[in-house]
Design a protein around this motif. Structure first.
Motif: not given
Lengths: 375, 474
Positions: B55-75
């Motif tokens: 479950l922790a793996s799911i939550v962490i990767n969900y959160a990171c995926g969310f922020f990756i998309e939100r900060c797309k094309d940035t550092v």
């Protein structure tokens, strides 16, 4: 899958699969709690032994000689449980030597009796070159003998008395037959007469002719056979031996006296002879019932006034039953079922104060820790 | 819980399927939530203490995926990606490699300073290598823009924890099933195809893999115990293990693909007659395809792939095959197994051998490939390097006596299983069956035969016959 043909396929797949899942689930609803709690769901599976028999028939038709970790030998069609892997524990040697020495300090003789295994070491079945029951027993005996422990190796007697080794054992069970156990009682008694008690047991007590022989034909599926079914293993005859002479015995357990009467009344648990319970019961348990931590048989009319203490495994049960017709008392302790926190083997021996302690183990026991949990 | 068990079939699968199809009239979200709950229960059955890790793996990767998309094309997107991958790999390291690393360190400190370090004794969460790699593929795909971040954490949970592929693969890419999570419709024919595929995989595992396991485990046990192992017996054991692992692994993949299909998911193929390969390179294109393509797309190509200088190419290959080796287990034998493939593949890459071979040379190299793969499986299966050495010495005739009679004894009993297995390792049967596909009787006979094998396999489970689970290292 397309067209009319595919529709047929689709319905066949779905109907059969759903039917299997539905029936398997519904018929085994009662086992679901076991599945949830991590118990053995297979045990009690609906129609389990029908599946076992079907599987056994297929396996036999295919000419496969191993089924469910059991090996079907050409010799006598015996189904055996090979001891692959040279497993024995050095600790067990030390514990046995320790036991012998501590008893010696109390002037109680100790005799280690090596019970034979169900596999003939001279069998030329190729796979048995990797079977080690005899190696394990040899190594163990050599080491305890070197430490001065007195030993009686029944394998030598079996080899002499049974030219066809497998005749001494059930074909579908790992235990020896009633007749062999009776012979073993005679060999052990004679050894004790000569080497320990120096007192003779009248011949009739060791003579099979002094016993009624009741043979129940094709009725017994042993522990090995129950793993493969009777289609694969076949069935054994089972012999019940009952003394023709008068006996008066009392059976006791931890809680005191259980019953008093004749050999038949006290020591034979005839409910295990029900051949309708082929898969549930073992006829072998007819002598003194199932394995338990402790029991004592008192002979109210003993021939030899001695108390024998037996550290036992399941092979010893019929031997003890026959022996009880001779000696004043037999105390049997199965260390595997004993709780040493409650009372250790040493404490029981102190309490019982026997005239001799016998330790009777088959080679399989020599690789176990629980069989040597003495303290 | 393993697929080849009565509990899976008659408790888990029957209830999961029944509830799933009862929910069919409702929006798909209900079925997805049910599948997620069922998958968590499936995992919890064998590994209750590690459900929270999943479950922790799911939550962490969900959160990171969310922020990756939100900060797309940035550092920042890169930082989130690095964070996700680091956490995933850290989880994998702690639970899979920490014991091994600490025990090595302990040996070293014992030699140098006279004191050891106690291993933490962590048990390996089952399937951790599969679900961690799936999670990595998700965040990387989102970062690369080849998949959109999942808005619903439950759906990401379903992707990572979906029970058919959770414990033994295949490694499903997020982009493969991204669309299917929210938009799928199971036709009757899909369900039947799922049953067919599951039943075939089930029979491969129970009837073939488990039978070969008897001989493989026997011979490797003899090597481990220093017992009587002759050359014919060692070869029999090595071939048996090669067949066991193929039918076990491809059987599990078939079951996973079939189960996925029953619930409307279409997974990629994971095996394609690997023992038919003409070269080692081809073998790895046909064996555990989802793992090979994972390392290709997420390690090898990002490192520069083969469009680099010779030295760098060798380094890239070394990294990929070292990682492939230890992905299969924390042990020197897995490292050596991976490095064996590094050597063979580097040789093929640098010489170009295999591509232009014809006639007898092609047959020779094909044979060499197969023999190399079999020797590789010995390294893979042996519990220690000592066992592997002893086994290989026996195979080349430097072990015990040459003849014990045990190998013929086994062959006499199991020749039919070997014959069937050899045929199934080739596309011969598929080719022959294609000729009959248009016949009317085929539509009846094929499903009846497939289901008959499924039922025979069931008898083996009820008997409690030998049924090893070989993915405990993954």
């Amino acid at each position: 899958m397309d067209g009319k043909k595919s529709k047929i396929s689709v319905y066949i797949y779905i109907c059969i699969f759903i039917a299997i899942l539905f029936m398997g689930t519904v018929l085994n609803v009662k086992n679901i709690p076991k599945a949830v709690t991590g118990g053995d769901y297979t045990d009690g599976f609906f129609g389990r032994y029908t599946f076992v028999e079907i599987n056994g028939r297929i396996t036999k038709k295919l000419g496969i000689k191993e089924m469910n970790e059991r090996l079907l030998l050409d010799s006598g069609d015996s189904l055996v449980n090979p001891m692959y892997g040279n497993v024995w524990l050095f600790d067990n040697v030390e514990k046995t030597v320790d036991l012998s020495r501590k008893l010696s300090d109390k002037n109680i003789p100790f005799l280690y009796v090596q019970v034979p295994y169900e596999i003939d070491m001279n069998d030329d079945e190729p796979i048995l070159k990797t079977e080690h029951s005899d190696d394990v027993a040899n190594e163990f005996l050599q080491r305890i003998r070197a430490e001065g422990v007195e030993c009686l190796d029944l394998r030598a007697y079996i080899a002499t008395e049974y030219p066809d080794y497998y005749e001494a054992f059930f074909r579908t069970d790992h235990h020896w037959k009633s007749e062999t156990a009776f012979s073993a009682m005679g060999w052990i008694s004679e050894y004790m007469e000569d080497r320990i008690f120096h007192e003779s047991v009248p011949g009739e007590y060791k003579d099979p002719a002094s016993y009624e022989t009741e043979i129940i034909e094709d009725s017994f599926l042993g522990a090995n056979g129950r793993r493969t079914g009777k289609n694969y293993a076949g069935l054994d005859d089972f012999t019940v031996l009952t003394p023709k002479f008068e006996t008066s015995l009392t059976l006791c357990d931890d809680n005191g006296e259980l019953k008093t009467g004749s050999f038949d009344e006290v020591l034979l648990y005839r409910e295990y002879l029900d051949s309708d319970s082929l898969y549930e019961n073992s006829m072998y348990d007819v002598y003194t019932g199932l394995d338990r931590d402790y029991f004592k048989i008192i002979n109210n009319e003993p021939v030899i006034d001695k108390k024998i203490f037996v550290v036992k495994d399941s092979f010893s049960r019929p031997v003890i039953a026959f022996m009880s017709t001779i000696y004043r008392e037999i105390v049997a302790v199965d260390v595997r079922y004993n709780d040493p926190e409650k009372e250790s083997l040493y404490e029981i021996i102190d309490r019982e104060d026997p005239d001799v302690v016998l330790m009777m183990y088959n080679p399989y026991m020599l690789g176990t820790e629980e069989g040597f949990d003495f303290e | 819980m393993v697929f080849s068990s009565l509990v899976f079939l008659f408790v888990f699968l029957s209830i999961t399927l029944a509830v799933y199809y009862l929910l069919k009239p409702l929006p798909i979200v209900f079925r997805n939530v049910w599948l997620l709950i069922a998958s968590i229960l499936f995992y919890a059955y064998g590994e209750p203490e590690y459900v929270f890790l999943l479950l922790a793996s799911i939550v962490i990767n969900y959160a990171c995926g969310f922020f990756i998309e939100r900060c797309k094309d940035t550092v920042k997107a890169k930082i989130w990606l690095v964070t996700a991958v680091t956490v995933d790999l850290l989880i994998l390291f702690v639970f899979k490699y920490l014991n091994f690393s600490v025990s090595l360190l302990g040996d070293l400190t014992m030699k140098l300073f006279g004191f050891g370090i106690e291993s933490p004794g962590l048990s390996l969460p089952i399937g951790i290598s599969f679900f961690t790699f799936q999670a990595i593929s998700y965040v990387v795909d989102v970062y690369r823009g080849s998949a959109k971040a999942q808005k619903n954490p439950l759906y990401l949970g379903l992707y990572i924890a979906m029970f058919p592929q959770l414990i033994a693969g295949p490694i499903v890419r997020y982009k493969t099933i991204e669309e299917q999570i929210e938009h799928r419709n199971v036709q009757t024919v899909d369900f039947a195809l799922g049953i067919e595929r599951f039943s075939i995989g089930f029979s491969k595992k129970v009837l073939l893999a488990n039978t070969f396991a008897i001989m493989a485990d026997k011979t490797f046990g003899l090597a481990r115990d220093g017992d009587f192992l002759t050359a014919p017996l060692a070869w029999l054991g090595a071939i048996s293990y090669s067949l066991q692992i193929f039918f076990d692994f491809s059987g599990y993949s078939d079951m996973a693909i079939g189960l996925g299909r029953m619930f409307g998911f279409k997974y990629e193929e994971n095996f394609n007659y690997p023992y038919m390969s003409g070269t080692v390179t081809e073998f790895w294109r046909r064996w555990h395809i989802s793992l090979g393509s994972f390392f290709r797309d997420y390690v090898y190509i990002p490192l520069g792939g083969s469009r680099v200088g010779r030295g760098r190419l060798i380094l890239n290959l070394f990294i990929v095959w070292f990682l492939t080796g230890i992905w299969h287990g924390a042990g020197f034998n897995f490292m050596l197994w991976g490095l064996m493939y590094f050597v063979l593949l580097t040789f093929e890459k640098l010489t170009g051998i295999g591509k232009g071979l014809k006639g007898i040379l092609s047959i020779c190299y094909r044979t060499f490939t197969l023999v190399a793969v079999v020797f590789g499986w010995v390294l893979f299966r042996a519990e220690s390097l000592g066992t592997a050495k002893r086994f290989i010495l026996s195979m080349i005739g430097l072990g015990d006596d040459f003849y014990s009679g045990i190998a013929p004894w086994y062959m006499k009993q199991y020749w039919l299983f070997f014959a069937v297995a050899f045929i199934l390792c080739t596309p011969v049967l598929t080719f022959l069956l294609k000729k009959f596909e248009h016949k009317t009787w085929y539509g009846v006979v094929k499903p009846v035969i497939v289901m008959a094998f499924f039922m025979i396999s069931l008898t083996y489970l009820v008997v409690n016959a030998y049924n090893p689970f070989i993915y405990f290292n993954f």
